[in-house]
Design a protein around this motif. Structure first.
Motif, mmCIF file in Angstrom:
data_model
loop_
_atom_site.group_PDB
_atom_site.id
_atom_site.type_symbol
_atom_site.label_atom_id
_atom_site.label_comp_id
_atom_site.label_asym_id
_atom_site.label_seq_id
_atom_site.Cartn_x
_atom_site.Cartn_y
_atom_site.Cartn_z
ATOM 1 N N ASN A 85 -83.566 -41.193 47.868
ATOM 2 C CA ASN A 85 -83.850 -40.120 47.372
ATOM 3 C C ASN A 85 -85.203 -40.283 46.602
ATOM 4 O O ASN A 85 -85.990 -39.134 46.336
ATOM 5 C CB ASN A 85 -82.858 -39.658 46.307
ATOM 6 N N LEU B 14 -87.939 -39.982 49.291
ATOM 7 C CA LEU B 14 -88.074 -38.618 49.491
ATOM 8 C C LEU B 14 -88.906 -37.783 48.814
ATOM 9 O O LEU B 14 -89.803 -36.795 48.877
ATOM 10 C CB LEU B 14 -86.743 -37.712 49.639
ATOM 11 N N ASN B 15 -88.647 -37.988 47.271
ATOM 12 C CA ASN B 15 -89.381 -37.201 46.189
ATOM 13 C C ASN B 15 -90.659 -37.688 46.157
ATOM 14 O O ASN B 15 -91.937 -36.888 45.928
ATOM 15 C CB ASN B 15 -88.940 -37.560 44.785
ATOM 16 N N GLY C 67 -92.294 -36.093 49.420
ATOM 17 C CA GLY C 67 -92.288 -34.712 49.394
ATOM 18 C C GLY C 67 -92.968 -34.139 48.268
ATOM 19 O O GLY C 67 -93.830 -33.056 48.334
ATOM 20 N N PHE D 24 -86.412 -33.304 45.741
ATOM 21 C CA PHE D 24 -85.657 -33.503 47.100
ATOM 22 C C PHE D 24 -84.709 -34.188 47.068
ATOM 23 O O PHE D 24 -84.435 -35.215 46.124
ATOM 24 C CB PHE D 24 -86.949 -34.301 47.998
ATOM 25 N N ALA E 266 -81.102 -35.898 49.632
ATOM 26 C CA ALA E 266 -80.526 -36.393 50.948
ATOM 27 C C ALA E 266 -79.340 -35.855 50.923
ATOM 28 O O ALA E 266 -78.551 -36.033 49.797
ATOM 29 C CB ALA E 266 -80.646 -37.766 51.494
ATOM 30 N N ILE F 150 -83.043 -36.741 59.090
ATOM 31 C CA ILE F 150 -83.768 -37.882 58.794
ATOM 32 C C ILE F 150 -83.645 -38.977 60.154
ATOM 33 O O ILE F 150 -84.763 -39.611 60.349
ATOM 34 C CB ILE F 150 -83.044 -38.832 57.343
ATOM 35 N N LEU G 284 -90.925 -37.741 59.220
ATOM 36 C CA LEU G 284 -90.439 -37.372 58.126
ATOM 37 C C LEU G 284 -91.331 -36.253 57.083
ATOM 38 O O LEU G 284 -90.921 -35.420 56.438
ATOM 39 C CB LEU G 284 -89.906 -38.457 57.075
ATOM 40 N N LEU H 158 -90.206 -32.469 55.814
ATOM 41 C CA LEU H 158 -90.433 -32.087 54.104
ATOM 42 C C LEU H 158 -91.489 -31.161 54.301
ATOM 43 O O LEU H 158 -91.111 -29.932 53.313
ATOM 44 C CB LEU H 158 -90.764 -33.246 53.532
#
Lengths: 167, 304
Positions: B90, B93-94, B97, B115, B117, B140, B149, B153
């Motif tokens: 996470n 992802l942040n 993103g 963001f 998951a 993913i 990825l 996003l």
């Protein structure tokens, strides 16, 4: 006679347009997001010069693409802000507590905290007991600092500002 | 007043309605028109009313209201999917993103982009109007590189930027909700208004969640989000061909008849065809730099 009247009306309309464009050149705008920053350069990687919160007003001094250079009235601070953080409506905080005159229409102002708000969310939650906002609150705390972002860009051989973006 | 000059005034009015200060100009212009006798009072009123009706639309929802809509749409998504409570993924992802979002045309949202998951093998992703973006483990797994990825996003950021969620709200509901807001804009809401607003709010949440989870957006919206993804990838130095690479993997991993992208999105093949036609992406598969490969494997390798 008819022609004269027509010319007068058209001139009046042109004056109105001219006045509006003059006013636009020195416009005041409001922050329409929860929190925002002014930066030394027109870039999200620019050093932060000031922090602003929802509803605060700024005077637009200069524009460059999607960025606006603004100053805060009454304060000796200037900086760049992305246009998506701004609205030309004036945002009224704590509506219904006196300052909003009846002559002001909904199109010129936006009432902070009105409409779909915390209160409506709470009511909706009460009606839908299966909804759990714990993770929504949790994910909203996941923030990336400008320094982390800069490291991420440099560390991944990435660029920021290629091909007409918000450099 | 002869007919010709009356038409000339009406034409001037019509031309003026194209500019930014539509209402102000129309109000003043109609006043001038009425005073000079070019328009009757009723005609003036009607021009004013229709201008207001046209400009009162979805745009009148403030980013703050979109944020609250987004929170509840997100809560509905989380009744269908569990969160993948993996801090490392996470955080990654942040980082990825939020960096991509800053390069979009809509970098600032009321509450920012966030963001998360989801713990599911379905191939799925959701973006709320408030900037809450969810992506499943199954999706993913379609990504072999950070570039791929990033493409996923950035596609979701595209839906937010283009306000596709908000556009899924039924027109009648938008009018109804805004009518309550406008009437009441100068005073505090009473409890009856909160109940009325909550009904419209609930309706809006259902419209959006139903579209995202069950029916999917139109093919046109998906292609538009792919085009935004390509733009963001180019702006940040990622390889846009990674989107095609991801779609190829997705085509192989997708189960026909699945209750995920198989149902809500155009097939990966048609998305690839569209990208080749409209975005003219060079299909050269360039390997990402070693540093990028390394951090991708470190962050999500255990999921692949």
């Amino acid at each position: 006679m008819f022609h004269r009247r027509y010319i007068i009306i058209c001139l009046a309309l042109i004056c109105v347009l001219f006045l509006i464009s003059t006013v636009e050149a020195q416009k005041i705008m409001s922050i329409q997001i929860k929190e925002s920053q002014l930066r030394i350069t027109p870039s999200f990687l620019g050093k932060i010069t000031a922090k602003l919160s929802y509803g605060e007003r700024v005077t637009v001094l200069q524009e460059k693409g999607a960025w606006k250079k603004v100053s805060i009235p009454g304060k000796n601070v200037q900086g760049w802000i992305h246009e998506t953080a701004l609205t030309s409506k004036s945002i009224v905080l704590k509506a219904g507590r006196g300052t909003v005159g009846t002559s002001v229409t909904g199109r010129e102002i936006a009432l902070a905290g009105k409409g779909f708000n915390e209160e409506v969310e709470a009511q909706y939650k009460k009606n839908n007991k299966n909804l759990d906002y714990t993770w929504i609150n949790q994910m909203e705390t996941m923030k990336v600092s400008p320094e982390q972002m800069e490291d991420f860009i440099a560390g991944g051989n990435l660029v920021f500002g290629a091909e007409g973006s918000n450099p | 007043m002869n007919k010709l000059s009356r038409y000339a005034i009406l034409l001037t009015l019509a031309a003026l309605t194209g500019c930014a200060a539509v209402e102000t100009v129309t109000t003043i212009a109609t006043d001038v028109g009425v005073q000079s006798g070019a328009l009757t009072k009723a005609q003036g009123e009607s021009i004013r009313r229709s201008t207001q009706a046209v400009s009162r639309s979805m745009e009148d929802f403030t980013p703050e209201q979109e944020y609250y809509i987004g929170r509840s749409v997100g809560a509905v998504v989380l009744t269908k999917y569990s969160v993948l409570s993996d801090a490392k993924i996470n955080a990654y992802l942040n980082l990825l993103g939020q960096t991509l979002a800053m390069a979009s045309d809509m970098p600032e949202l009321f509450g920012g982009y966030h963001f998360l998951a989801l713990d599911s093998d379905d191939i799925n992703a959701f973006a709320t109007p408030g900037g809450h973006i969810f992506v499943t483990r199954g999706l993913i797994r379609c990504c072999r590189t950070e570039d791929a990825l990033a493409a996923v996003l950035a596609h979701e950021i595209g839906h937010v930027q283009l306000r596709h969620g908000m556009k899924a709200i039924e027109k009648g509901r938008v009018t109804e909700a805004l009518a309550i807001l406008v009437q009441e804009s100068a005073k505090s809401f009473g409890s009856e208004d909160v109940i009325k607003l909550t009904r419209e709010f609930g309706g809006a949440i259902s419209d959006i969640a139903n579209t995202m989870i069950n029916n999917g957006y139109s093919r046109a919206y998906e292609y538009q989000a792919d085009a935004v993804s390509v733009t963001i990838l180019k702006r940040t130095g990622y390889n846009p061909a990674a989107l095609i690479d991801m779609l190829n993997v997705m085509a192989r991993q997708m189960k026909p008849g699945g209750n995920d992208f198989a149902r809500t999105h155009p097939s990966p093949q048609s998305r690839i065809a569209e990208l080749k036609d409209n975005s003219r992406i060079a299909l050269t598969s360039i390997e990402p730099p070693a540093v990028r490969k390394e951090r991708f494997t470190k962050a999500v390798g255990h999921l692949l």
